[in-house]
Design a protein around this motif. Sequence first.
Motif, PDB file in Angstrom:
ATOM      1  N   ASN A 242     158.491  49.435  68.377  1.00 39.14           N
ATOM      2  CA  ASN A 242     159.375  48.588  67.567  1.00 39.14           C
ATOM      3  C   ASN A 242     160.230  47.664  68.423  1.00 39.14           C
ATOM      4  O   ASN A 242     160.667  46.607  67.963  1.00 39.14           O
ATOM      5  CB  ASN A 242     160.249  49.440  66.646  1.00 39.14           C
ATOM      6  CG  ASN A 242     159.410  50.068  65.542  1.00 39.14           C
ATOM      7  OD1 ASN A 242     158.643  49.374  64.871  1.00 39.14           O
ATOM      8  ND2 ASN A 242     159.530  51.361  65.374  1.00 39.14           N
TER       9      ASN A 242
ATOM     10  N   ASN B 110     158.426  52.499  75.398  1.00 36.16           N
ATOM     11  CA  ASN B 110     158.331  53.793  74.713  1.00 36.16           C
ATOM     12  C   ASN B 110     158.286  53.606  73.207  1.00 36.16           C
ATOM     13  O   ASN B 110     157.626  54.334  72.496  1.00 36.16           O
ATOM     14  CB  ASN B 110     159.516  54.687  75.092  1.00 36.16           C
ATOM     15  CG  ASN B 110     159.374  55.203  76.503  1.00 36.16           C
ATOM     16  OD1 ASN B 110     158.277  55.567  76.933  1.00 36.16           O
ATOM     17  ND2 ASN B 110     160.465  55.219  77.249  1.00 36.16           N
ATOM     18  N   ASP B 111     159.037  52.617  72.731  1.00 40.77           N
ATOM     19  CA  ASP B 111     159.113  52.390  71.298  1.00 40.77           C
ATOM     20  C   ASP B 111     158.510  51.029  70.969  1.00 40.77           C
ATOM     21  O   ASP B 111     159.081  49.994  71.308  1.00 40.77           O
ATOM     22  CB  ASP B 111     160.580  52.456  70.860  1.00 40.77           C
ATOM     23  CG  ASP B 111     160.731  52.249  69.365  1.00 40.77           C
ATOM     24  OD1 ASP B 111     159.706  52.135  68.668  1.00 40.77           O
ATOM     25  OD2 ASP B 111     161.885  52.197  68.900  1.00 40.77           O
TER      26      ASP B 111
END
Length: 179
Positions: free
Chosen positions: A72, A69-70
Amino acid sequence: KKNFNIGFFPGSRENEVNRLLPVINKCIKSLEKGNNNLNFIVSKSKNLNKSSFLKNITENSYTKIEEVNDINETIGKCDIAVAASGTITLQLALSDTPMCVMYKLSPITYFIAKYLVSTKYISLVNILAEKLAVKEFIQNNVNEVNIVAEVKKLLYNRDYNLKVKEDLSKVRSKLEDNK
């Protein structure tokens, strides 16, 4: 011995990704030869079908196709990155991840774009740095020979790696000043 994680970020547009995956596959095959300390993460955007990835990339104990989802989260695992030109390069710069950039359009699109766009650099990182902070590979230069050589340089040439990180931190400062 430390395991290095090399992240490949082929982008989120299907055409671009399909042009880059075969090259990424060749890079992984070439880098894994005689390098038991390397792991590969191929980042898959949520909007893309995993089947096109699986056609090109063989998942195994050291090669993973990752969708999170992220982004990062994936970036955080990477020691160095090979990224398609786009906002991902800025996200990598913000996390101080040394990288090189790939840019491959269809020949006709590239031919037209060359006439329409007058910029010295293709990646946002280099445009902001106002210099070639990270190596850019464009069109036919997007090949495993060039990319593998650059990945090895980023991995094993400490001075070069530090120089790239230094340039990235200047880009990060610019970005943070404009928040």
